[in-house]
Design a protein around this motif. Structure first.
Motif, PDB file in Angstrom:
ATOM      1  N   ALA A 298       0.967  -1.210  -0.080  1.00  0.00           N
ATOM      2  CA  ALA A 298      -0.261  -0.122  -0.254  1.00  0.00           C
ATOM      3  C   ALA A 298       1.139   1.972  -0.163  1.00  0.00           C
ATOM      4  O   ALA A 298       1.728   1.665   0.583  1.00  0.00           O
ATOM      5  CB  ALA A 298      -0.615  -0.044   1.296  1.00  0.00           C
ATOM      6  N   LYS A 299       0.096   2.206  -0.331  1.00  0.00           N
ATOM      7  CA  LYS A 299       0.295   3.584  -0.716  1.00  0.00           C
ATOM      8  C   LYS A 299       0.391   3.959   0.580  1.00  0.00           C
ATOM      9  O   LYS A 299      -1.047   3.952   0.755  1.00  0.00           O
ATOM     10  CB  LYS A 299       0.202   4.845  -1.609  1.00  0.00           C
ATOM     11  CG  LYS A 299       0.936   5.711  -2.011  1.00  0.00           C
ATOM     12  CD  LYS A 299       1.218   6.431  -3.567  1.00  0.00           C
ATOM     13  CE  LYS A 299       1.423   8.409  -3.268  1.00  0.00           C
ATOM     14  NZ  LYS A 299       1.435   8.551  -4.276  1.00  0.00           N
ATOM     15  N   VAL A 300       0.614   4.932   1.711  1.00  0.00           N
ATOM     16  CA  VAL A 300       0.083   5.106   2.649  1.00  0.00           C
ATOM     17  C   VAL A 300       0.717   6.755   3.159  1.00  0.00           C
ATOM     18  O   VAL A 300       0.980   7.580   2.760  1.00  0.00           O
ATOM     19  CB  VAL A 300       1.030   4.531   3.867  1.00  0.00           C
ATOM     20  CG1 VAL A 300      -0.193   5.304   5.375  1.00  0.00           C
ATOM     21  CG2 VAL A 300       0.262   3.247   4.125  1.00  0.00           C
ATOM     22  N   LYS A 301      -0.788   7.838   3.268  1.00  0.00           N
ATOM     23  CA  LYS A 301      -0.785   9.011   3.931  1.00  0.00           C
ATOM     24  C   LYS A 301      -1.046   9.540   4.535  1.00  0.00           C
ATOM     25  O   LYS A 301      -1.997   8.307   5.049  1.00  0.00           O
ATOM     26  CB  LYS A 301      -1.235   9.653   2.320  1.00  0.00           C
ATOM     27  CG  LYS A 301      -0.547   9.348   1.162  1.00  0.00           C
ATOM     28  CD  LYS A 301      -1.943  10.514  -0.072  1.00  0.00           C
ATOM     29  CE  LYS A 301      -1.195  10.268  -1.392  1.00  0.00           C
ATOM     30  NZ  LYS A 301      -2.124  10.846  -2.204  1.00  0.00           N
ATOM     31  N   ILE A 302      -0.602  10.423   5.783  1.00  0.00           N
ATOM     32  CA  ILE A 302      -1.383  10.767   6.241  1.00  0.00           C
ATOM     33  C   ILE A 302      -1.659  12.535   6.272  1.00  0.00           C
ATOM     34  O   ILE A 302      -1.075  13.347   6.055  1.00  0.00           O
ATOM     35  CB  ILE A 302      -0.502  10.726   7.615  1.00  0.00           C
ATOM     36  CG1 ILE A 302       0.665  11.297   7.571  1.00  0.00           C
ATOM     37  CG2 ILE A 302      -0.269   9.279   8.235  1.00  0.00           C
ATOM     38  CD1 ILE A 302       1.779  11.306   8.980  1.00  0.00           C
ATOM     39  N   GLU A 392      -3.840   3.050   0.270  1.00  0.00           N
ATOM     40  CA  GLU A 392      -4.412   3.119  -1.254  1.00  0.00           C
ATOM     41  C   GLU A 392      -3.783   1.619  -1.410  1.00  0.00           C
ATOM     42  O   GLU A 392      -2.624   1.485  -1.749  1.00  0.00           O
ATOM     43  CB  GLU A 392      -3.757   3.895  -1.856  1.00  0.00           C
ATOM     44  CG  GLU A 392      -4.496   5.795  -1.369  1.00  0.00           C
ATOM     45  CD  GLU A 392      -3.791   6.019  -2.634  1.00  0.00           C
ATOM     46  OE1 GLU A 392      -3.169   6.943  -2.887  1.00  0.00           O
ATOM     47  OE2 GLU A 392      -5.060   7.507  -2.452  1.00  0.00           O
ATOM     48  N   PHE A 393      -4.737   0.812  -2.096  1.00  0.00           N
ATOM     49  CA  PHE A 393      -4.417  -0.369  -2.177  1.00  0.00           C
ATOM     50  C   PHE A 393      -4.146  -0.742  -3.888  1.00  0.00           C
ATOM     51  O   PHE A 393      -5.375  -0.924  -4.393  1.00  0.00           O
ATOM     52  CB  PHE A 393      -4.750  -1.920  -1.929  1.00  0.00           C
ATOM     53  CG  PHE A 393      -5.085  -1.645  -0.076  1.00  0.00           C
ATOM     54  CD1 PHE A 393      -3.663  -2.325   0.394  1.00  0.00           C
ATOM     55  CD2 PHE A 393      -5.195  -0.811   0.988  1.00  0.00           C
ATOM     56  CE1 PHE A 393      -3.298  -2.812   1.357  1.00  0.00           C
ATOM     57  CE2 PHE A 393      -5.309  -1.002   2.491  1.00  0.00           C
ATOM     58  CZ  PHE A 393      -4.083  -1.509   2.565  1.00  0.00           C
ATOM     59  N   ASP A 418      -7.275  -3.438 -13.131  1.00  0.00           N
ATOM     60  CA  ASP A 418      -6.263  -1.870 -12.397  1.00  0.00           C
ATOM     61  C   ASP A 418      -7.079  -0.463 -11.157  1.00  0.00           C
ATOM     62  O   ASP A 418      -6.640  -0.048 -11.199  1.00  0.00           O
ATOM     63  CB  ASP A 418      -6.237  -0.974 -13.902  1.00  0.00           C
ATOM     64  CG  ASP A 418      -6.008  -1.482 -15.148  1.00  0.00           C
ATOM     65  OD1 ASP A 418      -4.426  -2.371 -14.244  1.00  0.00           O
ATOM     66  OD2 ASP A 418      -6.015  -1.763 -15.620  1.00  0.00           O
ATOM     67  N   ASP A 419      -7.709  -0.793 -10.573  1.00  0.00           N
ATOM     68  CA  ASP A 419      -8.958   0.302  -9.487  1.00  0.00           C
ATOM     69  C   ASP A 419      -8.222  -0.076  -8.265  1.00  0.00           C
ATOM     70  O   ASP A 419      -7.084  -1.129  -8.762  1.00  0.00           O
ATOM     71  CB  ASP A 419      -9.621  -0.550  -9.707  1.00  0.00           C
ATOM     72  CG  ASP A 419     -11.112   0.131  -9.093  1.00  0.00           C
ATOM     73  OD1 ASP A 419     -10.277   1.977  -9.453  1.00  0.00           O
ATOM     74  OD2 ASP A 419     -11.721   0.198  -7.995  1.00  0.00           O
ATOM     75  N   THR A 420      -8.260   0.901  -7.729  1.00  0.00           N
ATOM     76  CA  THR A 420      -7.784   1.256  -6.375  1.00  0.00           C
ATOM     77  C   THR A 420      -8.402   0.623  -5.137  1.00  0.00           C
ATOM     78  O   THR A 420      -9.769   1.512  -5.166  1.00  0.00           O
ATOM     79  CB  THR A 420      -6.941   2.177  -6.317  1.00  0.00           C
ATOM     80  OG1 THR A 420      -5.871   2.647  -6.763  1.00  0.00           O
ATOM     81  CG2 THR A 420      -6.300   2.629  -4.652  1.00  0.00           C
ATOM     82  N   VAL A 421      -8.080   0.067  -4.463  1.00  0.00           N
ATOM     83  CA  VAL A 421      -9.124  -0.156  -2.599  1.00  0.00           C
ATOM     84  C   VAL A 421      -8.758   0.703  -1.209  1.00  0.00           C
ATOM     85  O   VAL A 421      -7.118   1.377  -1.719  1.00  0.00           O
ATOM     86  CB  VAL A 421      -8.935  -1.621  -2.267  1.00  0.00           C
ATOM     87  CG1 VAL A 421      -9.255  -1.465  -0.730  1.00  0.00           C
ATOM     88  CG2 VAL A 421      -9.809  -2.342  -3.058  1.00  0.00           C
TER      89      VAL A 421
END
Length: 492
Positions: A298-302, A392-393, A418-421
């Motif tokens: 995952a890409k992680v944002k805070i 974001e997966f 190709d979508d994102t969870v």
């Protein structure tokens, strides 16, 4: 801090009793005990009779023998939202007729909930959703296998005694307890409806009603997006993802399938350890590919400052991530610890307060890394503190991962196209807990908490790798929703 002198009179009826006519508008004042004075500490008691083996049933019997049996509820027979809705509607009716007793009782009312963390979280969610003008503070009795909530607020983590003396002692402690706010956290998961397969959470055989996340949104919900699958819920203690949740999922699945094998605490612990080995949690680097690392999944944002999202850099060695609200995880461990003055200055870290609107984000490499928590001042890899966090997966890294909320694990399918969870956690609100005066949870508003933290500069030498209106509902389960025909304007 010195414990204040107790107000306990020794008379159970005078201290804790709630007359039946207060609990139900159908009861007559003439059919019940008439109290000349409002009880010092009137209590509503909710007990999960199925928790703790035989203990839940024994505790229910003892409370009903000491108090009015109609103020003690078995959660297997009646849901807390139906009880509280009935009580507060009746209180409003009595107050509108000039009933001073009802007014004072509402001001003094306290709630006791006995069960595991799931049961306690269920009660907290209901009280949060009802949005009462005077929400009653809540004490939690440790009666399950996961007792992080009671432990965090000083009520212990061992199952309590069920005899009359033990119950009276607990009631006395509830009367003497202090009130403390606790943050709640909203969680939302959304993905485009996949062309094939499904992205629904997969729990061990069934989703318990106490599990707030996840529940699919109805088409009429404000957060629903056409063409997407959207789930929402909330939690009080922690959200975790990765290897620790995978081991927990394996344990819960096996226990659901073979409950007869899980009646002994020692057996349960040895089974958990065995699963930790077979799932690769102790030797993750040898048995699991890099796709199991959080950074690969995952890409992680805070968001630490409102409106400003920032990417969170997660070391590639991290296989489990915990977003923690309370200083109690996996049986009372504190993964965040207390950063020393240098860490607070250089990395803008703060002590873990339970009511500051911040969630602590901690990473672990494997189970051996987790064992550092057993050492004095031990902690995991402190990653961040934030008001919001978003995962974001994307397609490719893995076809699923594992997640866990307040002890309840599930298997989460990930995108096959190709979508994102997206999973997003945001601060929602607060509810009032009851706590002992020497509990480990600390309030940002309590001067003594700051003095305690400021005086504790200890820190381990372990690795230090570098809500909106539509979220007004805490829980998504039907049991949390007030029927449309009930006018709650006067309760807000």
């Amino acid at each position: 801090m010195a414990t204040p002198e107790s107000n306990f009179s020794g008379n159970i009826e005078r201290d804790f009793y709630i007359p039946t006519y207060i609990l139900s508008e159908d009861a007559s004042q003439n059919d019940d005990v008439r109290l000349s004075d409002v009880p010092t500490c009137p209590v509503l008691v909710f007990i999960n009779s199925k928790s703790g083996g035989q203990l839940g049933g024994d505790l229910l019997h003892t409370y009903r023998s000491l108090l009015n049996k109609y103020q003690v509820f078995d959660l297997g027979e009646e849901t807390p939202d139906s009880v509280l809705r009935r009580l507060y509607l009746n209180l409003e009716k009595l107050k509108s007729n000039g009933h001073e007793f009802a007014t004072k009782l509402e001001e003094r009312l306290r709630i006791i909930v006995a069960g595991g963390d799931g049961t306690a979280g269920w009660l907290l969610g209901v009280v949060s959703d009802l949005k009462l003008s005077q929400p009653p503070p809540i004490a939690t009795v440790p009666l399950g296998t996961g007792n992080n909530l009671p432990f965090a607020f000083g009520w212990g983590k061992k199952n309590p005694g069920t005899d009359q003396n033990s119950v009276i002692s607990f009631l006395k402690s509830v009367m003497d307890a202090k009130e403390m706010k606790i943050d709640s956290w909203h969680i939302l998961m959304r993905m485009r409806a996949p062309q094939e397969g499904a992205c629904d959470p997969i729990a061990p055989l069934e989703l318990p009603h106490s599990l707030h996340a996840f529940h699919r949104l109805s088409s009429s919900d404000d957060l629903n997006v056409e063409g997407c699958h959207t789930f929402r819920g909330g939690f009080w203690n922690y959200f975790s993802m990765g290897m620790d949740a995978q081991v927990s999922y394996a344990f819960h699945s096996e226990r659901k399938m073979h409950p007869e094998k899980f009646k002994n605490q020692l057996v349960n612990q040895s089974t958990y350890a065995r699963l930790g080995c077979t799932q690769g949690w102790f030797c993750a680097s040898l048995f699991h590919p890099s796709s199991r690392n959080i950074a690969q999944l995952a890409k992680v944002k805070i968001m630490k400052k409102h409106g400003e999202w920032k990417d969170l850099d997660i070391p590639h060695s991290i296989r489990s991530i915990v977003c923690l609200n309370l200083p109690s995880f996996s049986g009372g461990l504190n993964p965040w610890g207390t950063p020393n003055s240098n860490k607070r200055r250089d990395r803008d870290l703060t002590p873990p307060f339970v009511d500051d609107g911040l969630i602590e984000v901690v990473g672990f490499r494997d189970a051996w890394h987790g064992m550092v928590l057993l050492a004095p001042n031990g902690h995991g890899t402190r990653l961040a503190q934030a008001h919001r966090i978003r995962f974001e997966f994307h397609k490719g890294a893995a076809d699923h991962t594992f997640m866990r909320i307040d002890g309840e694990p599930w298997k989460q399918p990930l995108p096959v196209d190709d979508d994102t969870v997206v999973v997003e956690i945001a601060h929602l609100g607060q509810v009032t807990m009851l706590a002992t005066h020497d509990c480990r949870s600390k309030s940002v508003h309590d001067p003594s908490s700051h003095a305690h933290h400021d005086g504790d500069d200890g820190d381990s030498d372990g690795e230090e790798d570098s809500v909106v209106e539509e979220q007004r509902k805490f829980g998504a389960a039907d049991t949390f929703k007030i029927p449309d025909e009930v006018d709650i304007a006067h309760l807000s």
